[in-house]
Design a protein around this motif. Sequence first.
Motif: not given
Length: 164
Positions: A119-126
Amino acid sequence: MLNTTDLLDANEALFNQGKLRIVAPLFRDYGGNTQFSGVISTLKIFEDNTLVREMLGEPGEGRILVIDGGGSLRCALLGDQLGAIAVKNRWSGLVIYGAIRDAAEIAKLPLGVKALNTYPLKSLKRGLGDKNIAVRFAEVTFTPGEWLYADLDGIIVSSVPLSH
């Protein structure tokens, strides 16, 4: 390196005792190494790969990072930059119950990578999640310190190191 079929054949007693388990066939191969093994380290995260970067930044010493990403396919938990960090720090591979991105670049790395999809979308950074706890997906519990063996035929997990 021994393949999973030979390991299962040679260790049938361990399989019958439940000490050797077969992971459900949900995963695709993405890394340059399709055969890999090592001691398990784990992460339990959801759509946030901050802890993936943190863990892969540590010396891998041939370990396998097993990531319970909740099976989410809405963002990628690994990309080419994190894959390069894993290689630099000598991780043997990753098994990701989730998605990756940069599949063409990851395929060039000397690293085992199994994941559900891309999937091309990067993840969140929490920075949320748990490290080195038992995680369960694909009909198997993955416990830190156990052994994982993977190849084109699948993934097996053992409570003891296996030999042929």
